[in-house]
Design a protein around this motif. Structure first.
Motif, PDB file in Angstrom:
ATOM      1  N   ILE A   1       3.985 -65.501 -34.873  1.00 33.31           N
ATOM      2  CA  ILE A   1       5.052 -66.476 -34.583  1.00 33.31           C
ATOM      3  C   ILE A   1       5.944 -65.992 -33.444  1.00 33.31           C
ATOM      4  O   ILE A   1       6.243 -66.737 -32.498  1.00 33.31           O
ATOM      5  N   PHE A   2       6.403 -64.731 -33.518  1.00 31.43           N
ATOM      6  CA  PHE A   2       7.261 -64.211 -32.456  1.00 31.43           C
ATOM      7  C   PHE A   2       6.536 -64.172 -31.117  1.00 31.43           C
ATOM      8  O   PHE A   2       7.115 -64.514 -30.075  1.00 31.43           O
ATOM      9  N   SER A   3       5.276 -63.739 -31.131  1.00 30.83           N
ATOM     10  CA  SER A   3       4.518 -63.682 -29.886  1.00 30.83           C
ATOM     11  C   SER A   3       4.397 -65.065 -29.256  1.00 30.83           C
ATOM     12  O   SER A   3       4.604 -65.238 -28.046  1.00 30.83           O
ATOM     13  N   VAL A   4       4.072 -66.047 -30.077  1.00 31.33           N
ATOM     14  CA  VAL A   4       3.886 -67.400 -29.567  1.00 31.33           C
ATOM     15  C   VAL A   4       5.211 -67.979 -29.082  1.00 31.33           C
ATOM     16  O   VAL A   4       5.297 -68.569 -27.991  1.00 31.33           O
ATOM     17  N   TYR A   5       6.257 -67.816 -29.876  1.00 31.00           N
ATOM     18  CA  TYR A   5       7.553 -68.362 -29.476  1.00 31.00           C
ATOM     19  C   TYR A   5       8.021 -67.745 -28.154  1.00 31.00           C
ATOM     20  O   TYR A   5       8.506 -68.445 -27.252  1.00 31.00           O
ATOM     21  N   ILE A   6       7.918 -66.422 -28.058  1.00 29.91           N
ATOM     22  CA  ILE A   6       8.349 -65.755 -26.835  1.00 29.91           C
ATOM     23  C   ILE A   6       7.529 -66.228 -25.647  1.00 29.91           C
ATOM     24  O   ILE A   6       8.062 -66.499 -24.558  1.00 29.91           O
ATOM     25  N   THR A   7       6.218 -66.331 -25.839  1.00 28.22           N
ATOM     26  CA  THR A   7       5.352 -66.756 -24.740  1.00 28.22           C
ATOM     27  C   THR A   7       5.692 -68.171 -24.281  1.00 28.22           C
ATOM     28  O   THR A   7       5.836 -68.438 -23.074  1.00 28.22           O
ATOM     29  N   LEU A   8       5.820 -69.081 -25.218  1.00 27.85           N
ATOM     30  CA  LEU A   8       6.110 -70.466 -24.847  1.00 27.85           C
ATOM     31  C   LEU A   8       7.488 -70.595 -24.196  1.00 27.85           C
ATOM     32  O   LEU A   8       7.667 -71.313 -23.200  1.00 27.85           O
ATOM     33  N   VAL A   9       8.463 -69.899 -24.758  1.00 31.01           N
ATOM     34  CA  VAL A   9       9.822 -69.993 -24.203  1.00 31.01           C
ATOM     35  C   VAL A   9       9.893 -69.391 -22.811  1.00 31.01           C
ATOM     36  O   VAL A   9      10.464 -69.972 -21.879  1.00 31.01           O
ATOM     37  N   VAL A  10       9.294 -68.221 -22.637  1.00 33.32           N
ATOM     38  CA  VAL A  10       9.367 -67.540 -21.342  1.00 33.32           C
ATOM     39  C   VAL A  10       8.603 -68.300 -20.267  1.00 33.32           C
ATOM     40  O   VAL A  10       9.040 -68.382 -19.107  1.00 33.32           O
ATOM     41  N   LEU A  11       7.466 -68.871 -20.603  1.00 32.15           N
ATOM     42  CA  LEU A  11       6.627 -69.531 -19.598  1.00 32.15           C
ATOM     43  C   LEU A  11       7.081 -70.948 -19.288  1.00 32.15           C
ATOM     44  O   LEU A  11       7.037 -71.377 -18.125  1.00 32.15           O
ATOM     45  N   PHE A  12       7.490 -71.693 -20.267  1.00 31.41           N
ATOM     46  CA  PHE A  12       7.693 -73.125 -20.054  1.00 31.41           C
ATOM     47  C   PHE A  12       9.167 -73.550 -19.981  1.00 31.41           C
ATOM     48  O   PHE A  12       9.494 -74.485 -19.255  1.00 31.41           O
ATOM     49  N   ILE A  13      10.041 -72.914 -20.706  1.00 35.53           N
ATOM     50  CA  ILE A  13      11.436 -73.341 -20.701  1.00 35.53           C
ATOM     51  C   ILE A  13      12.061 -73.229 -19.303  1.00 35.53           C
ATOM     52  O   ILE A  13      12.768 -74.154 -18.862  1.00 35.53           O
ATOM     53  N   PRO A  14      11.843 -72.129 -18.550  1.00 37.86           N
ATOM     54  CA  PRO A  14      12.405 -72.090 -17.187  1.00 37.86           C
ATOM     55  C   PRO A  14      11.898 -73.223 -16.297  1.00 37.86           C
ATOM     56  O   PRO A  14      12.649 -73.760 -15.477  1.00 37.86           O
ATOM     57  N   LYS A  15      10.646 -73.586 -16.449  1.00 34.36           N
ATOM     58  CA  LYS A  15      10.099 -74.685 -15.642  1.00 34.36           C
ATOM     59  C   LYS A  15      10.792 -75.998 -16.011  1.00 34.36           C
ATOM     60  O   LYS A  15      11.153 -76.806 -15.140  1.00 34.36           O
ATOM     61  N   MET A  16      10.944 -76.214 -17.300  1.00 34.50           N
ATOM     62  CA  MET A  16      11.640 -77.434 -17.725  1.00 34.50           C
ATOM     63  C   MET A  16      13.069 -77.458 -17.186  1.00 34.50           C
ATOM     64  O   MET A  16      13.557 -78.482 -16.688  1.00 34.50           O
ATOM     65  N   ARG A  17      13.727 -76.337 -17.275  1.00 33.81           N
ATOM     66  CA  ARG A  17      15.116 -76.275 -16.800  1.00 33.81           C
ATOM     67  C   ARG A  17      15.203 -76.542 -15.303  1.00 33.81           C
ATOM     68  O   ARG A  17      16.076 -77.274 -14.826  1.00 33.81           O
ATOM     69  N   ARG A  18      14.297 -75.954 -14.534  1.00 34.53           N
ATOM     70  CA  ARG A  18      14.328 -76.144 -13.078  1.00 34.53           C
ATOM     71  C   ARG A  18      14.078 -77.595 -12.706  1.00 34.53           C
ATOM     72  O   ARG A  18      14.779 -78.182 -11.883  1.00 34.53           O
ATOM     73  N   LEU A  19      13.060 -78.180 -13.362  1.00 33.33           N
ATOM     74  CA  LEU A  19      12.735 -79.566 -13.017  1.00 33.33           C
ATOM     75  C   LEU A  19      13.850 -80.515 -13.448  1.00 33.33           C
ATOM     76  O   LEU A  19      14.103 -81.533 -12.794  1.00 33.33           O
ATOM     77  N   ILE A  20      14.508 -80.186 -14.548  1.00 35.45           N
ATOM     78  CA  ILE A  20      15.591 -81.063 -15.010  1.00 35.45           C
ATOM     79  C   ILE A  20      16.816 -80.911 -14.117  1.00 35.45           C
ATOM     80  O   ILE A  20      17.426 -81.895 -13.692  1.00 35.45           O
ATOM     81  N   THR A  21      17.188 -79.681 -13.812  1.00 37.52           N
ATOM     82  CA  THR A  21      18.403 -79.460 -13.014  1.00 37.52           C
ATOM     83  C   THR A  21      18.237 -79.877 -11.566  1.00 37.52           C
ATOM     84  O   THR A  21      19.181 -80.351 -10.928  1.00 37.52           O
ATOM     85  N   ARG A  22      17.048 -79.739 -10.976  1.00 36.21           N
ATOM     86  CA  ARG A  22      16.818 -80.072  -9.572  1.00 36.21           C
ATOM     87  C   ARG A  22      16.190 -81.441  -9.380  1.00 36.21           C
ATOM     88  O   ARG A  22      15.949 -81.866  -8.257  1.00 36.21           O
ATOM     89  N   GLY A  23      15.813 -82.071 -10.464  1.00 36.29           N
ATOM     90  CA  GLY A  23      15.243 -83.410 -10.370  1.00 36.29           C
ATOM     91  C   GLY A  23      13.876 -83.456  -9.727  1.00 36.29           C
ATOM     92  O   GLY A  23      13.503 -84.447  -9.094  1.00 36.29           O
TER      93      GLY A  23
END
Length: 861
Positions: free
Chosen positions: A703-725
């Motif tokens: 669970i920790f491995s998967v959560y860390i992997t998904l958060v580290v890889l995908f959350i920054p991309k989501m944040r960038r695309l949302i903040t920069r449009g």
């Protein structure tokens, strides 16, 4: 009637006396040598001697049995001791008169007497010997006994074991031949019946150690074979060791006195109450020694009439305190068996010219006739029907009794010849029924805590939903340039692998509580394949990115142009190779050595309740025949990948590339996954016997491995695309221009770094040259100070032109090949060079704001 005169009366009295004397003269005496144990291990002579005397009186009064003979008894106290019996046997044989028959009592004494009697051609008839060894006709050819062999108890014991469903028993015996041979016979019979003698203890005089061993080895159904005196010692130790009560059943010999445990014995230190408590509920098996039917046999007495006369003979003595009271009917019938046999030999001997009074220790013919008559004896006695088998042993029924409330109660009979058990059904137990033959072991499977399973399942479900969101986001924005530069297909593989790994949490928590055991191997396969393939997809895709970044940016300079080109198929091929290796390995494992269910047994546990049971904890495992080998291969292969991934992530932490713009995030994910896996793998192996801890560690690691992997890889991309449009593809141009500028700056920075390194090398060389020239000047100056002035002037004239030529040579001021001449510029250095090299620092070294011709001449010398 007229009174006789005095002379006439005297005459009549004289005639009567003469007639009696004549009658006495006609009867010839036949002597019987007997040994009665009045004390010792079995004091059976206390009641058997009076019974024998009663029989002799009746026989001698009978006119139809041995009318011309009178049987006379010569007896001694053997004390049930073979040593004492040897001395007494010598007296019987070598002291007049000659004895026709010998009658010993105890088995140990009978063994001695019967083995020696053959040398004197004597018939031996025992009334109290039960040793199975005495049934050996080769060793004891002239031996008979009215007491059945002790082996007659064994069929009854086996029948009771089977009735109460006992398959495991223990034995304790006194070390004498009678009990050893009895136990050997019991062992053979129990083996045939499928009953195991798990514990066999023996003792000579002190039973303390043997009883302790019974306790330590958890003996429950115990057969005791020992004499009465040793029985008191045994049960005193039984009380001390608490080897009695509702968990235990003792089987004893039934020919002890009824109150044997109440008799004061100075050799023990237990009270009457303690002894009574220890012996309560034990079972005895004894040969039927008193005819239960009201039948008048050869003696014209019924069994009850015999007991009445015996009690009168004992003078009102308590039968329970009289040794041998139960065997008294056997001693009584032994005399009758002998008298009837001798009576039967009178005719045949007379036909051969012999008489019974002609017997001597060398006359085998008379002995043979007595033996033949004894062997064919058959009559009804007070002990029942008397008949001897081919070994000279008595055939009889077996009485089963139980001590209930301090007194013996009949609970059944057993006819071993017909295998018929007559049961009264009045047996009484301290517990609810007959105890178990051993501690009842209840197998209890250990199952995973359902709360823990549900908790981990909830986290797994949430993680799978997060993976679906990340996968959907990545696919939807796959045309966005920023997403394209992160290799979205590899990220998709990572998301799918993470979801597969999370799905493995469910089969990891499924055990025998949820599925039948025959379906459990399928669950094992699901565990293996989901974890294996999930790891290969998730970690393999991240490893491929790091591998490519490291490979490309460590190439030689002449191949640097190839960095600008990235073939995606090579990345996918790398993941495919890693996945194929796992699939191949798992297929070979499943085919060659498939997983199956194994059950691990733990130390037995006692329940909190006062029950005669133990809990046997069991735990189901997924395993194979060579599980250790397979795990070694898998862990070795995966471990190398994890370590290599850590190394590559560290090596590429400072590299920046446009083609894989999230490789730093991938490196961080690899760090976390590797550390968690390298810790969890050995810990779960160590904790494999603790189902909750093992499942918790494995599940949390996933669970920790998967959560860390998904958060580290995908959350920054989501944040960038949302903040920069940057959600739509029409924004790609802006991204492209920004990316081109960044790429140009990066290339320029790398070029300046290389130039700075080359200049630093040149500066180092020139400084070394300057240092060398200074040293030479110092040496020459030292020489000049030691020489005369003329010499010094001459030397100066020689050295200054050289230096001036050197400094004035225009070629010496030329810069190195490939470099332009230095230009004095007061303007500050470009921003790009601020952190590139020490060449642009404002110190005493060369600086763009502090150009000096002489120093440059020296620099480029």
């Amino acid at each position: 009637m007229a009174r006789l005169s005095r002379p006439a009366a005297l005459l009549l009295s004289a005639l009567i006396c003469f007639s009696c004397a004549a009658a006495d003269k006609k009867k010839k005496k036949l002597y019987i040598g007997a040994l009665f144990p009045m004390s010792g291990g079995w004091p059976g002579g206390q009641a058997c001697l009076p019974a024998t005397q009663m029989a002799l009186q009746l026989v001698n009064k009978r006119t139809d049995i041995l009318p011309d003979y009178e049987l006379e008894l010569i007896h001694y106290d053997s004390m049930c001791d073979p040593g004492e019996a040897t001395k007494l046997l010598y007296d019987l044989l070598y002291t007049e008169p000659i004895k026709v028959v010998l009658m010993p009592g105890c088995s140990s004494v009978s063994t001695l007497v019967a083995e020696a009697a053959r040398m004197w051609n004597l018939i031996v008839l025992s009334y109290g010997s039960s040793s199975p060894a005495l049934s050996n006709r080769q060793r004891f050819p002239t031996f008979f006994r009215t007491h059945p062999s002790a082996t007659l108890h064994n069929p009854t014991r086996v029948q009771l074991f089977q009735k109460w469903k006992w398959t495991k028993i223990a034995t304790i015996q006194q070390t004498t031949e009678v009990f050893t041979s009895t136990l050997d016979d019991l062992e053979e019979r129990t083996k045939e019946a499928g009953i195991d003698i798990s514990v066999r203890q023996s003792f000579l005089t002190d039973p303390a150690v043997a009883v302790k061993n019974l306790k330590r080895q958890d003996a429950r159904i115990i057969v005791g074979l020992f004499y009465e005196t040793e029985a008191r010692k045994v049960f005193c130790e039984v009380y001390k060791e608490k080897l009695y009560g509702k968990k235990y059943v003792w089987f004893l010999i039934g020919w002890y006195a009824d109150n044997w445990f109440k008799i004061k014995d100075p050799s023990i230190n237990c009270t009457l109450e303690q002894m009574s408590e220890a012996v309560e509920g034990h079972v005895t098996t004894e040969i039927v020694m008193l005819n239960p039917e009201t039948v008048r046999g050869a003696s014209k007495l019924t069994s009850q009439e015999f007991l009445t006369q015996l009690m009168s003979k004992l003078g009102g003595k308590n039968p329970e305190e009289t040794g041998g009271f139960q065997e008294a009917p056997l001693a009584y019938d032994a005399v009758w068996a002998l008298a009837l046999a001798l009576n039967k030999t009178v005719g045949p001997l007379k036909a051969r010219g012999y008489r019974l009074e002609d017997f001597n220790y060398n006359n085998r013919d008379i002995t043979s006739e007595i033996y033949r008559a004894m062997n064919t004896s058959s009559f009804e006695g007070v002990s029942g029907h008397v008949v001897f088998d081919a070994q000279g042993s008595r055939m009889a029924w077996t009485l089963i009794e139980q001590l209930q409330g301090g007194s013996y109660k009949k609970i059944g009979y057993y006819d071993s010849t017909k295998g018929n058990l007559s049961w009264y059904g009045n047996d009484k137990w301290i517990g609810q029924g007959p105890p178990a033959d051993q501690t009842v072991v209840i197998e209890e499977f250990r199952y995973l805590s359902q709360r823990l399973f549900v908790s981990m399942s909830v986290f797994a479900v949430v993680g799978i939903l997060l993976g679906i969101v990340c996968l959907t986001f990545n696919i939807y924005n796959s045309r966005v340039r920023y997403i394209q530069n992160s290799q979205p297909y590899l990220n998709n593989m990572t998301a799918v692998g993470c979801m597969m790994a999370l799905a493995a949490v469910f089969p990891l928590g499924i055990d025998g509580l949820h599925v039948h055991r025959r379906h459990f191997p399928v669950v094992c396969q699901f565990r293996l394949w989901l974890i294996g393939l999930g790891f290969s997809l998730a970690y393999g895709s991240m490893f491929t990115k790091i591998w490519w970044v490291h490979t490309v940016f460590t190439k030689k300079d002449e191949k640097k142009e190839k960095r600008k080109h990235l073939d995606s198929w090579k990345l996918y091929a790398t993941v495919g190779v890693l996945l194929s290796v796992d699939v191949l390995l798992l297929m070979i494992w499943q085919i060659v050595d498939p997983l199956h269910v194994t059950v691990e047994k733990f130390t037995r546990e006692a329940p909190k309740e006062d029950l005669d049971v133990l809990i046997q904890p069991l735990l189901e495992h997924c395993s194979s025949e060579k599980m250790t080998t397979w795990l070694g291969v898998v862990y070795g292969y995966k471990g190398l990948l994890l370590l290599l991934g850590i190394f590559l992530a560290y090596e590429t932490k400072s590299i920046s590339t446009e083609k894989i713009n999230d490789h730093r995030a991938v490196g961080m994910a690899i760090y976390n996954v590797a550390v968690l896996c390298l810790i969890t793998a050995p810990v779960t192996m160590i904790l494999s016997s603790q189902q909750d801890a093992s499942f918790a560690f494995a599940s949390l690691a996933i669970i920790f491995s998967v959560y860390i992997t998904l958060v580290v890889l995908f959350i920054p991309k989501m944040r960038r695309l949302i903040t920069r449009g940057e959600w739509q593809s029409d924004a790609q141009e802006t991204v492209k221009s920004g990316s081109s500028t960044n790429n140009h700056d990066e290339e320029k920075s790398r070029q300046l770094e290389r130039e700075n390194q080359e200049l630093e090398k040149i500066i180092q060389e020139k400084e070394e040259r300057v240092s060398e020239l200074r040293n030479q000047l110092s040496e020459r100056h030292a020489l000049r100070t030691r020489k005369p002035p003329s010499t010094i002037t001459q030397n100066q004239n020689h050295s200054f032109p050289l230096l001036s030529v050197t400094l004035s040579d225009p070629k010496s001021l030329a810069p190195p090949p490939g470099y332009s001449a230095p230009i004095c510029d007061t303007h500050p250095a470009p921003q790009s060079f601020s952190n590139s090299s020490s060449l642009y620092q404002a110190d005493n070294k060369i600086n763009v704001n502090n150009c000096h011709t002489s120093r440059l001449q020296m620099l480029y010398k």
